[in-house]
Design an enzyme around this catalytic site. Structure first.
Site, PDB file in Angstrom:
ATOM      1  CD  GLU A 145      37.367  11.438  59.981  1.00 20.83           C
ATOM      2  OE1 GLU A 145      37.594  11.335  61.209  1.00 20.83           O
ATOM      3  OE2 GLU A 145      37.579  10.524  59.167  1.00 20.83           O
ATOM      4  CD  GLU A 198      42.180   9.920  61.253  1.00 24.88           C
ATOM      5  OE1 GLU A 198      42.434   9.019  62.062  1.00 24.88           O
ATOM      6  OE2 GLU A 198      41.380  10.844  61.509  1.00 24.88           O
TER       7      GLU A 198
HETATM    8  C1  FCB Z   1      39.076   9.262  63.132  1.00 28.17           C
HETATM    9  C2  FCB Z   1      38.647   8.253  62.097  1.00 28.17           C
HETATM   10  C3  FCB Z   1      37.153   8.076  61.989  1.00 28.17           C
HETATM   11  C4  FCB Z   1      36.480   8.156  63.328  1.00 28.17           C
HETATM   12  C5  FCB Z   1      36.935   9.365  64.111  1.00 28.17           C
HETATM   13  C6  FCB Z   1      36.270   9.538  65.448  1.00 28.17           C
HETATM   14  O1  FCB Z   1      40.346   8.927  63.586  1.00 28.17           O
HETATM   15  O2  FCB Z   1      39.127   8.612  60.827  1.00 28.17           O
HETATM   16  O3  FCB Z   1      36.923   6.876  61.314  1.00 28.17           O
HETATM   17  O4  FCB Z   1      36.660   6.969  64.016  1.00 28.17           O
HETATM   18  O5  FCB Z   1      38.311   9.335  64.280  1.00 28.17           O
END
Ligand code: FCB
Length: 458
Positions: A360, A172
């Site tokens: 994620e 990210e």
């Molecule tokens: C993302 C991050 C991760 C976590 C989630 C909820 O932005 O990569 O580390 O904090 O959000």
């Protein structure tokens, strides 16, 4: 109605990868041990007013000291893969300078432990824990940090690459660039467009240098980049809001996807802010745009924007528009699963993208233990719904290859500290007891179906 994991599993090809994800600073603790030195998040979380309750990463989930037990936990969930990050301040504690063998030893044990349990290792090299010493030289705003990252990437892969199944350079960059240098929410907490623009190009360059470093050590290791792309919906049908949404797409997505997948920054962005970018040296864009083997999408919630009519509003000149869904998670993020589908379609239309893993996805719900169990039905529903959209995308022919639940366990949620819980496993921070939540049991049942027989034709 509870979605049956077996029915859902039947919608995925047999070689689809189901995994769980974490990041070093959020779970490891042991920040002062075996030669690790501070990162910018150690410093940031100890400044007043930055992190909720001044929580910090000193202990976190104590994963560093509980490695074997946590690997057993992952295995017990029945997942095929584990996405984790490597802490740069353990490997090269000052950012440049001596390599710390003990830091490498820890990740050696981690990957060996995964292999011994038959679990695939997906490593991320940078999940925001920049060695603090580099901040003194300008951190991500300084071009020298990109070269320091290149050396760190090479060092980590030389030691660990033979046992990794995939590696990502960055997690990210939107967060480590805009959220950290423009919006001031994450370390180092700057609110400065010029600093952010420098961090942008230096991060993109570091990604490219990292790809080259990884390939020089391990030419066949699949290399990718994890992006939290934003589905940018216009707040209304008005032409002003529609063009505002297009600008937001360029600013939040295009400045990363453009350089990496097209070798250029978006034209609208360059017209507005190009003169404030740092010097783009000859060869930079070629370095940044080396072909990738895969990319990762982190997706949680859509972004909705309207045109900001304020005089002198800086590009992309937008302001937040209200959510359309009235469902939000405990962290206040709108739940709107169709945005995941829209986003994948839009990104694939705009860029020639390789295989995609959802690296994620998950939801914040803070319910605790009652009678020995955690009933987090809304998280289960969230994951099931987003997996349903993922299966739709596979049906449409998009190369979706895997899904990682965020997160394996409750952890340090950055500026929110420990009060926001994303785990499919509950952590009691007083005792460090882990309790698999209802969502975790359900996810394990689903993941346990894989790999299965009906593989994609080659
Ligand atoms: C993302 C991050 C991760 C976590 C989630 C909820 O932005 O990569 O580390 O904090 O959000």
């Amino acid at each position: 109605m509870m979605i049956d994991p077996k029915t859902l599993a039947a919608r995925f090809p047999g070689d689809f990868v189901f995994g769980v994800a974490t990041a070093a600073f959020q779970i490891e603790g042991a920040t002062n041990i075996d030669g690790r030195k501070p990162s910018i998040w150690d410093a940031f979380s100890n400044m007043p007013g930055r992190v909720f309750g001044r929580h910090n990463g000193d202990v976190a989930c104590d994963h560093y000291n509980r490695l074997e037990q946590d690997l057993d936990l992952i295995q017990s969930l029945g997942v095929e893969a584990y996405r984790f990050s490597i802490a740069w301040p353990r490997i090269i504690p000052e950012g440049t300078g001596p390599v710390n063998e003990k830091g490498l030893d820890f990740y050696d044990r981690l990957v060996d432990g995964l292999k011994a349990r038959g679990i695939k290792a997906f490593a991320t090299l940078y999940h925001w824990d920049l060695p603090l010493m580099l901040a003194g030289n300008g951190g991500w705003t300084a071009r020298s940090t990109a070269y320091a990252f290149q050396r760190y990437a090479q060092t980590a892969i030389a030691r660990l690459g033979d046992r990794l199944d995939a590696v990502a350079t960055f997690n990210e960059p939107w967060c480590s660039v805009w959220l950290s240098h423009l919006y001031g929410i994450h370390a180092p907490g700057e609110r400065n467009m010029d600093a952010a623009l420098h961090a942008l190009h230096v991060t993109n360059l570091a990604h490219g240098l990292g790809v080259a470093a990884i390939r020089s050590e391990r030419p066949h290791l699949p290399v990718g980049l994890v992006l939290n792309a934003h589905q940018t919906y216009a707040g209304s049908d008005s032409p002003a809001d529609q063009t505002a949404a297009a600008r937001a797409f360029d600013f939040h997505n295009g400045v990363f996807f453009g350089p990496v997948f097209k070798g250029e920054y978006p034209a609208s962005f360059l017209a507005a802010l190009g003169h404030r970018l740092p010097q783009i040296e000859p060869g930079d864009m070629e370095t940044i745009s080396q072909p990738l083997d895969w990319w990762g999408l982190n997706y949680y919630t859509p972004m909705r924007v309207s045109h900001d009519p304020a005089e002198g509003a800086e590009f992309p000149a937008t302001r937040p528009a209200p959510p359309v869904a009235d469902v939000e998670t405990d962290i206040g993020w709108e739940v709107h699963a169709p945005a995941l589908g829209d986003l994948i379609r839009e990104l694939n239309a705009a860029y020639a993208l390789p295989d995609c893993y959802i690296t994620e996805n998950g939801a914040c719900y803070n319910m605790g233990i009652e009678n020995g169990t955690v009933d987090d039905q809304p998280r289960l529903d969230y994951i099931a719904e987003h997996l349903g959209i993922t299966a739709d995308l596979i049906g449409e022919g998009y190369p979706m290859r895997g899904y990682f639940a965020w997160s394996l366990m409750d952890n340090f949620e950055w500026a929110e500290g420990y009060r926001m819980r994303f785990g499919i496993v509950h952590v009691d921070y007083d005792t460090q007891v882990r309790t698999v939540k209802k969502s975790g049991h359900w996810y394990g049942e689903l993941a346990g179906q894989f790999p299965k027989g009906n593989h994609r034709p080659a």
